[in-house]
Design a protein around this motif. Structure first.
Motif, short mmCIF file in Angstrom:
data_model
loop_
_atom_site.label_atom_id
_atom_site.label_comp_id
_atom_site.label_asym_id
_atom_site.label_seq_id
_atom_site.Cartn_x
_atom_site.Cartn_y
_atom_site.Cartn_z
N ILE A 237 0.93 -1.16 0.03
CA ILE A 237 0.23 -0.03 0.13
C ILE A 237 0.95 1.05 -0.12
CG2 ILE A 237 -1.74 1.44 1.33
CD1 ILE A 237 -2.64 -1.26 2.52
N ALA B 80 -7.92 0.31 1.01
CA ALA B 80 -6.41 0.39 0.60
C ALA B 80 -5.60 -0.81 -0.07
CB ALA B 80 -5.76 0.86 2.12
N GLY B 81 -6.28 -1.76 0.11
CA GLY B 81 -5.79 -2.91 -0.49
C GLY B 81 -6.49 -4.16 0.05
N SER C 118 -7.67 -0.79 -4.54
CA SER C 118 -6.99 0.33 -3.77
C SER C 118 -7.76 1.23 -4.35
CB SER C 118 -5.67 0.34 -4.31
OG SER C 118 -5.10 1.58 -3.48
#
Length: 264
Positions: free
Chosen positions: A68, A173-174, A200
């Motif tokens: 990230i 974010a991931g 993401s």
């Protein structure tokens, strides 16, 4: 004259090999010994297996965080440590009396699982644990990253994953798929880094607060979608339902609300 041998084992061994009684008794004896050995090995291996699962989870978490953008810097600034907390999913608060060290024992008790009816069970789990361990990264007093374990039914079986959310508790974010049984070359592509990278920046909820995330049946057309995988529609539906369930009121919803109220 020697008296009759009263040792049952010697008497058994003295029977002719073609004796039906000897065959049956020896089969039971061998089965009993094997069962005892397997049970003993299971007990001895359980701590090793638990340690291996924990190490594997930590490796996936480390890999997810490192992938990230900006997370390596945040980890360094905060001492490089994610804090752990066990959440009571019903209340959305930290569990009373259950810690990361005692979580496995708590979940061995069937009373700490909740059955779900078909209308609730989007993820196809049948039952949901009452307690889940999550990981938090703080930047000062604020939570900058939240890592949430996910599980649900895909086309070929259970899918397990870890999702990272930004501090707004809405932006992905991931994601890291940690295990699955999907068809290689089709649904099995959910473990490819390129597909996971598309998560993401995706937003889970719309303006009304409803969870709108989904895996598209083609190319993503909104901020709430990721591209589908050709030939893997049912896998995509499974991932969609898994995320919608865990981000909803029967999953992490109450916890995410509590985080946004500043209770963590």
């Amino acid at each position: 004259m020697a008296g009759p041998d009263r040792n049952p084992l010697r008497r058994l061994l003295a029977l002719p090999n073609e004796s039906r009684a000897k065959t049956v008794l020896m089969a039971f004896l061998v089965s009993g010994i094997c069962a005892a050995l397997v049970s003993g090995a299971t007990v001895l291996m359980r701590p090793i297996q638990a340690a291996n699962r924990a190490a594997e989870e930590q490796a996936h978490i480390a890999s997810l965080v490192e992938g990230i953008p900006g997370m390596a810097d945040l980890l360094e600034q905060s001492g490089g440590m994610l804090s752990r907390v066990v959440i009571d999913l019903e209340s959305g608060r930290a569990a009373a009396g259950v810690t990361p060290a005692t979580l496995e024992a708590a979940l061995a008790d069937p009373a700490n699982w909740s059955a779900m009816d078909a209308g609730q069970d989007l993820a196809g789990l049948g039952q949901r644990p009452n307690y889940v361990q999550v990981f938090l990264l703080r930047s000062g007093e604020e939570i900058s990253l939240l890592l949430l374990p996910l599980s649900g039914q895909g086309y070929g079986g259970r899918i397990d994953a870890i999702m990272a959310l930004r501090g707004d508790m809405n932006t992905v974010a991931g994601i890291a798929v940690t295990s699955h049984s999907e068809t290689p070359g089709l649904g099995g592509r959910i473990d490819e880094a390129a597909w996971q990278a598309a998560f993401s920046g995706t937003e889970l909820r719309g303006d009304t607060g409803a969870v709108l995330f989904r895996v598209a049946r083609g190319t993503a057309s909104s901020i709430h979608e990721v591209d589908g995988i050709t030939g893997a529609t049912r896998t995509g539906i499974g991932v969609t339902n898994m995320i919608r369930f865990w981000m909803g009121p029967d999953g992490y919803g109450p916890f995410l609300d509590a985080v946004q109220r500043g209770e963590f």
